[in-house]
Design an enzyme around this catalytic site. Structure first.
Site: not given
Ligand code: ADP
Ligand code: MG
Length: 639
Positions: A181, A203
């Site tokens: 990643e 990340d």
């Molecule tokens: P993963 O890599 O674990 O699949 P992501 O990178 O998709 O996760 O991140 C998801 C997280 O990002 C969630 O906790 C979500 O609430 C948070 N998130 C997404 N958009 C925002 C935002 N605009 N502000 C704050 N947090 C956010």
């Molecule tokens: Mg991720």
């Protein structure tokens, strides 16, 4: 399902990149040279990594599955990625989520299996459902999907990587490559266009925090260290904010513990958190009828105070990762933000202070990994422009040949960027040796029999010469596809032999990883054994050369010198039969000392003879032969 779908049936399949996340997954592709994510019919590219198994056998993925999670917790698998590649007895995984697990199978592979509607479901199968969903999303957009690059966390072990690959296969995807990643994120930022650099990838996702330090060296990304916290993410921010809201609404301790209330509070908290990314103040109307306050107001400052302890935990992990990489924070050429939680403004401020530089964050942190994966897929399917081709490949295992004593001489060490070539020169071990047997091996172990044998070939027809006289030049060449060619050339006769070897094919990642681990496990023991075997070979050569010399040049020996040398010889031969490498070395030094005067006398005679009217070539040969005793130490002998 679209009824009217008009497209060119001969349309070329398009490569795709997939970020298979813990919380959310995405698929992207390269369109007109630029990577972009593919959105579903609601316009969202983020597919929640959630799989629901309905009683009627239907499988539902993504947003719809998310909505079913609350009513059907045991039939809805959330954060499946945490279970990938885990063993059935893994105590950690069993605590993740409200699932029913099946007992370990008496026979068959040791993997966690969920029990859903009495049926066994493996994490690989559940992940395959998510991947199939992404593939369908891509097919709707592109009609025909080619190979896929799928990203995995840098710390994923071989079992987890293999599980990811299996899931992709099950979903009908052809995996071009698994890419880390953080590397994908770096690719999205075009860092491969720079030549060298040291980067940290921060990340912060939904439920995990990962930090990776990687170096980019000549087009190759190499992970230097990884760190993080597998139970730290945006979900923790939600919990803290939910508590804050409950207090502001005036909910009693008893009410705020009710599962339904908890869920509403968490949903409100997440929405509030997202709004606070753009707004300084957010007012949340109170949805609970019997609570005193009508609304709660949360400022960004207050939110920052709440999440500060979480950020400090990420900071600790970052400092450790930088230290593990053996570098200083100030040496980093860039910091990349990945993951939805890095949208939070305070996270950016914190990271900037932590690393002493503004992070790279202008690509959507939710999408950056998928975009990088798409770029890589595009390159691998040969669609990228020629001059842009990335040299991301390195040799997974070292390549070398077996030399005297069964020891491996590594010609190309692991992690060498390909294409590459390297040369080594060897000599004969026996007098009158007319051929070489070359045994090509792959692996990290010091002893040939512990490595994987790739090929054996013979270079014959060399005129008999004294030991150490023939010069065998061995060249290893690995082309872009990982194809190895070995060429052996005897320098005095010009005899050449070459062979093509395919080193990596037929070796799956698992085997590669296992070989590496074996080498790590045996590192110290291997080295000791190697030293012993090498010393034995050297001792044998030295003994033989000395025995020959004291017969041929017996007249050069002074009174008593022969006895001293013979005593040292006997001691050396005895030590070589033993297991003590240091002792052999000691006896060799002793023999060296005992033959010092004799060797000098031989050398003088050799030079005198040579000068007495011989050609230059044979002068060199004679002198070299005379030098044989001393030089024996410094040489490797090919078998
Ligand atoms: P993963 O890599 O674990 O699949 P992501 O990178 O998709 O996760 O991140 C998801 C997280 O990002 C969630 O906790 C979500 O609430 C948070 N998130 C997404 N958009 C925002 C935002 N605009 N502000 C704050 N947090 C956010
Ligand atoms: Mg991720």
């Amino acid at each position: 399902m679209m009824l009217l779908d008009i497209f060119d049936p001969k349309a070329k399949p398009r490569p795709i990149g997939i970020d298979l996340g813990t919380t959310n997954s995405l698929v992207a592709y390269v369109r007109d040279g630029r990577p972009e994510t593919i959105a579903d019919c609601d316009g969202s590219a983020l597919v929640p990594s959630i799989v629901h198994y309905a009683r009627n056998g239907a499988v539902i993925v993504g947003d719809r599955a998310k909505r079913l999670a609350e009513a059907h917790p045991q039939e809805t698998l959330v954060s499946v990625k945490r279970f990938l590649g885990r063993g059935a007895d893994d105590p950690e995984t069993r605590q993740l989520g409200p699932y029913a697990f099946l007992p370990r199978e008496a026979e068959g592979p040791d993997v966690v299996r969920f029990s859903v509607h009495g049926k066994a479901i493996t994490p690989v199968e559940a992940s395959a459902e998510i991947l199939r969903n992404l593939k369908e999303l891509a097919e709707e957009e592109l009609h025909s999907v080619g190979g896929a690059v799928i990203t995995v966390p840098a710390y994923f072990d071989d079992g987890q990587r293999q599980a990811t690959k299996d899931a992709a296969k099950l979903a009908g995807l052809r995996v071009l490559r698994l890419v880390n990643e953080p590397t994908a994120a770096a690719l999205a930022y075009g860092l491969d266009a720079k030549r060298d650099g040291l980067f940290a990838v921060y990340d912060f996702g939904g439920g995990t925090f990962d930090v990776t330090v990687l170096v980019l060296d000549d087009g190759v990304f190499q992970v230097k260290s990884t760190g993080g916290d597998s139970a730290l993410g945006g979900d923790d921010m939600d919990r803290l904010l939910a508590d804050e809201l409950a207090t502001a609404f005036g909910l009693t301790e008893e009410v705020r513990k009710k599962p339904a209330v908890v869920r509403v509070l968490l949903d409100l908290a997440r929405a509030t958190k997202h709004r606070l990314t753009d707004a300084e103040t957010v007012t949340v109307p109170n949805p609970f009828v019997d609570a005193p306050a009508s609304a709660a107001t949360v400022t960004r400052d207050r939110f920052d105070v709440l999440v500060k302890p979480l950020l400090e935990r990420t900071g600790k992990a970052c400092r450790r990762a930088v230290r593990d990489a053996g570098v200083e924070v100030a040496e980093l050429d860039g910091v990349i933000l990945v993951g939805g939680s890095t949208r939070v403004p305070y996270v950016r401020t914190y990271v900037e202070a932590l690393f002493g530089q503004a992070p790279l964050g202008d690509i959507d942190p939710d999408q950056v990994v998928a975009l990088g994966a798409a770029l890589q897929a595009h390159q691998l399917e040969g669609e990228g422009e020629k001059e842009e081709i990335l040299l991301l490949d390195v040799l997974p295992l070292s390549l070398g040949i077996e030399v005297g004593g069964g020891v491996v001489d590594k010609i190309l060490p692991r992690n060498t960027t390909i294409p590459t070539a390297s040369k080594s020169v060897y000599t004969t071990q026996e007098d009158g040796q007319t051929g070489f047997v070359l045994h090509v091996v792959q692996g990290e172990r010091e002893i040939a029999s512990d490595c994987r044998s790739l090929a054996t070939f013979t270079l014959a027809g060399i005129p008999p010469m004294a030991a150490g006289m023939a010069r065998l030049e061995v060249t290893f060449r690995v082309d872009v596809d990982g194809l190895l060619t070995v060429e052996a050339r005897e320098q005095t006769t010009g005899k050449v032999q070459h062979v093509d070897v395919k080193p990596s094919y037929g070796l799956d990642d698992e085997t590669v990883e296992k070989m590496l681990l074996d080498a790590l496990d045996h590192g110290e023991a291997d080295l000791q054994l190697r030293r012993l075997l090498e010393n034995r070979v050297e001792a044998g050569r030295l003994a033989k050369a000395t025995q020959k010399a004291i017969v041929v040049d017996v007249d050069l020996l002074e009174a008593g010198e022969k006895e001293t040398i013979e005593a040292a010889l006997t001691a050396l031969i005895a030590s070589a039969a033993g297991e003590d490498a240091a002792k052999i070395k000691f006896r060799m030094d002793e023999l060296d000392a005992a033959t010092k005067g004799f060797a000098a006398a031989r050398m003088n005679r050799a030079i005198a003879t040579a000068i007495a009217g011989k050609d230059v070539g044979s002068i060199e040969a004679t002198v070299e032969a005379a030098l044989g005793i001393e030089e024996a130490h410094a040489r490797h002998g090919a078998r």
